[in-house]
Design an enzyme around this catalytic site. Structure first.
Site, PDB file in Angstrom:
ATOM      1  N   LYS A  20       0.842  -1.210   0.000  1.00 53.83           N
ATOM      2  CA  LYS A  20       0.000   0.000   0.000  1.00 53.83           C
ATOM      3  C   LYS A  20       0.874   1.257   0.000  1.00 53.83           C
ATOM      4  O   LYS A  20       0.640   2.183  -0.768  1.00 53.83           O
ATOM      5  CB  LYS A  20      -0.915   0.038   1.248  1.00 53.83           C
ATOM      6  CG  LYS A  20      -1.807  -1.173   1.408  1.00 53.83           C
ATOM      7  CD  LYS A  20      -2.739  -1.034   2.608  1.00 53.83           C
ATOM      8  CE  LYS A  20      -2.049  -0.965   3.958  1.00 53.83           C
ATOM      9  NZ  LYS A  20      -1.361  -2.177   4.395  1.00 53.83           N
ATOM     10  N   ARG A  98      -8.708   0.525  10.043  1.00 57.28           N
ATOM     11  CA  ARG A  98      -8.244  -0.840  10.265  1.00 57.28           C
ATOM     12  C   ARG A  98      -9.228  -1.640  11.110  1.00 57.28           C
ATOM     13  O   ARG A  98      -8.952  -2.790  11.431  1.00 57.28           O
ATOM     14  CB  ARG A  98      -6.887  -0.814  10.958  1.00 57.28           C
ATOM     15  CG  ARG A  98      -5.722  -0.849   9.979  1.00 57.28           C
ATOM     16  CD  ARG A  98      -4.432  -0.830  10.761  1.00 57.28           C
ATOM     17  NE  ARG A  98      -3.339  -1.390  10.057  1.00 57.28           N
ATOM     18  CZ  ARG A  98      -2.200  -0.755   9.811  1.00 57.28           C
ATOM     19  NH1 ARG A  98      -2.035   0.492  10.206  1.00 57.28           N
ATOM     20  NH2 ARG A  98      -1.221  -1.365   9.198  1.00 57.28           N
ATOM     21  N   ARG A 137      12.634  -5.650   4.787  1.00 56.78           N
ATOM     22  CA  ARG A 137      12.401  -4.244   4.412  1.00 56.78           C
ATOM     23  C   ARG A 137      13.321  -3.267   5.153  1.00 56.78           C
ATOM     24  O   ARG A 137      13.546  -3.400   6.351  1.00 56.78           O
ATOM     25  CB  ARG A 137      10.944  -3.908   4.710  1.00 56.78           C
ATOM     26  CG  ARG A 137      10.560  -2.482   4.394  1.00 56.78           C
ATOM     27  CD  ARG A 137       9.075  -2.333   4.292  1.00 56.78           C
ATOM     28  NE  ARG A 137       8.387  -2.368   5.572  1.00 56.78           N
ATOM     29  CZ  ARG A 137       7.081  -2.152   5.712  1.00 56.78           C
ATOM     30  NH1 ARG A 137       6.337  -1.893   4.649  1.00 56.78           N
ATOM     31  NH2 ARG A 137       6.516  -2.200   6.899  1.00 56.78           N
ATOM     32  N   ARG A 171      12.512  -0.567  10.474  1.00 53.36           N
ATOM     33  CA  ARG A 171      11.401  -0.319  11.402  1.00 53.36           C
ATOM     34  C   ARG A 171      11.430  -1.308  12.553  1.00 53.36           C
ATOM     35  O   ARG A 171      11.657  -2.500  12.347  1.00 53.36           O
ATOM     36  CB  ARG A 171      10.062  -0.432  10.650  1.00 53.36           C
ATOM     37  CG  ARG A 171       9.636   0.873  10.021  1.00 53.36           C
ATOM     38  CD  ARG A 171       8.415   0.703   9.181  1.00 53.36           C
ATOM     39  NE  ARG A 171       7.288   0.120   9.898  1.00 53.36           N
ATOM     40  CZ  ARG A 171       6.044   0.105   9.437  1.00 53.36           C
ATOM     41  NH1 ARG A 171       5.781   0.672   8.264  1.00 53.36           N
ATOM     42  NH2 ARG A 171       5.074  -0.448  10.114  1.00 53.36           N
ATOM     43  N   ARG A 182       0.941  -8.581  14.000  1.00 55.30           N
ATOM     44  CA  ARG A 182       0.287  -7.654  13.056  1.00 55.30           C
ATOM     45  C   ARG A 182      -0.644  -8.418  12.111  1.00 55.30           C
ATOM     46  O   ARG A 182      -1.746  -7.961  11.799  1.00 55.30           O
ATOM     47  CB  ARG A 182       1.347  -6.876  12.261  1.00 55.30           C
ATOM     48  CG  ARG A 182       2.036  -5.822  13.112  1.00 55.30           C
ATOM     49  CD  ARG A 182       3.402  -5.455  12.593  1.00 55.30           C
ATOM     50  NE  ARG A 182       3.385  -4.609  11.423  1.00 55.30           N
ATOM     51  CZ  ARG A 182       4.453  -4.413  10.642  1.00 55.30           C
ATOM     52  NH1 ARG A 182       5.593  -5.005  10.907  1.00 55.30           N
ATOM     53  NH2 ARG A 182       4.372  -3.606   9.607  1.00 55.30           N
TER      54      ARG A 182
HETATM   55  P1  AMP Z   1       1.680   0.858   9.562  1.00 56.38           P
HETATM   56  O1  AMP Z   1       2.793   1.828   9.375  1.00 56.38           O
HETATM   57  O2  AMP Z   1       0.449   1.249   8.815  1.00 56.38           O
HETATM   58  O3  AMP Z   1       2.113  -0.565   9.264  1.00 56.38           O
HETATM   59  O4  AMP Z   1       1.259   0.889  11.127  1.00 56.38           O
HETATM   60  C1  AMP Z   1       2.202   0.565  12.121  1.00 56.38           C
HETATM   61  C2  AMP Z   1       1.520   0.379  13.461  1.00 56.38           C
HETATM   62  O5  AMP Z   1       0.837   1.584  13.838  1.00 56.38           O
HETATM   63  C3  AMP Z   1       0.464  -0.701  13.535  1.00 56.38           C
HETATM   64  O6  AMP Z   1       1.011  -1.986  13.751  1.00 56.38           O
HETATM   65  C4  AMP Z   1      -0.343  -0.213  14.765  1.00 56.38           C
HETATM   66  O7  AMP Z   1       0.343  -0.454  15.976  1.00 56.38           O
HETATM   67  C5  AMP Z   1      -0.364   1.300  14.531  1.00 56.38           C
HETATM   68  N1  AMP Z   1      -1.500   1.691  13.670  1.00 56.38           N
HETATM   69  C6  AMP Z   1      -1.402   2.234  12.422  1.00 56.38           C
HETATM   70  N2  AMP Z   1      -2.611   2.485  11.896  1.00 56.38           N
HETATM   71  C7  AMP Z   1      -3.507   2.084  12.837  1.00 56.38           C
HETATM   72  C8  AMP Z   1      -4.942   2.061  12.879  1.00 56.38           C
HETATM   73  N3  AMP Z   1      -5.691   2.510  11.855  1.00 56.38           N
HETATM   74  N4  AMP Z   1      -5.534   1.572  14.004  1.00 56.38           N
HETATM   75  C9  AMP Z   1      -4.810   1.136  15.053  1.00 56.38           C
HETATM   76  N5  AMP Z   1      -3.453   1.116  15.075  1.00 56.38           N
HETATM   77  C10 AMP Z   1      -2.798   1.582  13.965  1.00 56.38           C
END
Ligand code: AMP
Length: 226
Positions: A20, A98, A137, A171, A182
């Protein structure tokens, strides 16, 4: 405040590592306006989350989703900031919603702002591919270009192909243990969004195991960019 500046919104759905973020970066290069929840949270690393005994970064490292209320507030304030700057027309939501609660919240906020959601792109990809993409990554600390040590490494070891920098970011949640969490959070809480958007006629499935160029072509053709 004049807020009705956007033509429409796009929602990006899919597990971590489904690509994404890469597709969003192509759209941002064209002037699209992104609300990337993970990026917003990472830039607020020392903030304590109300109701949780942890900072944002600690909670994210575990791979658990953060509380809906907290996330919805973060998204709304980011959107309103961007709307008040006023020069963009299309919102892309990356990493939000999410959960079904978040999707309902987003529908309500967008309705208030008279911004229709036009596409919910569902990035469909197997867990095997996700594991290879995520555990390999890393990104350039200077320009943000994303690499993968198994699939597309830098041409010269430790030198960014784009900008020549030699500092890279890994990360803290891109490890096997956190990825398992996740993914289980994805299947339990986020996968139901596929039916949610299908039922309201907005879902478009994307074969996200294809190359990023092929996926980009599919998305661009769907939204009418040649
Ligand atoms: P991402 O960068 O989108 O992979 O998000 C990394 C982390 O941020 C996730 O594993 C969650 O801990 C938190 N996070 C990001 N977006 C959300 C969301 N919409 N709802 C809840 N937690 C989120």
């Amino acid at each position: 405040m004049v807020v009705n500046l956007c033509d429409y919104a796009i929602v990006m759905l899919g597990p971590p590592g489904s690509g994404k973020g890469t597709q969003v970066s192509y759209l941002v290069d064209l002037g699209f306006h992104v609300v990337s929840v993970g990026d917003i949270l990472r830039s607020n690393g020392d903030t304590v989350i109300p109701g949780l005994n942890a900072t944002v970064m600690d909670a994210m490292s575990s791979g658990m989703l953060l509380p809906d209320d907290f996330i919805c507030d973060v998204v709304k304030s980011d959107m309103l900031n961007k709307l008040s700057s006023g020069d963009k027309h299309i919102f892309i939501f990356d990493g939000f919603p999410r959960t079904v609660v978040q999707a309902e919240y987003l529908n309500a906020v967008l309705k208030e702002l008279s911004i229709p959601i036009k596409y919910a792109f569902n990035f469909d990809v197997s867990d095997d591919i996700v594991f290879r993409r995520i555990t390999g990554r890393f990104s350039c600390a200077s320009c943000g270009r994303i690499y993968n040590k198994f699939l597309c490494n830098t041409k010269i070891e430790n030198v960014c192909d784009s900008c020549g920098a030699s500092e890279f970011i890994f990360r803290s949640d891109d490890n096997e243990e956190s990825l398992k969490t996740r993914l289980s959070q994805y299947y339990e809480k986020s996968k139901p969004l596929v039916s949610f958007y299908q039922e309201i006629g907005l879902l478009f499935n994307i074969n996200a195991s294809l190359s990023s160029d092929d996926v980009r072509r599919e998305i661009f053709s769907k939204i009418g960019i040649s």
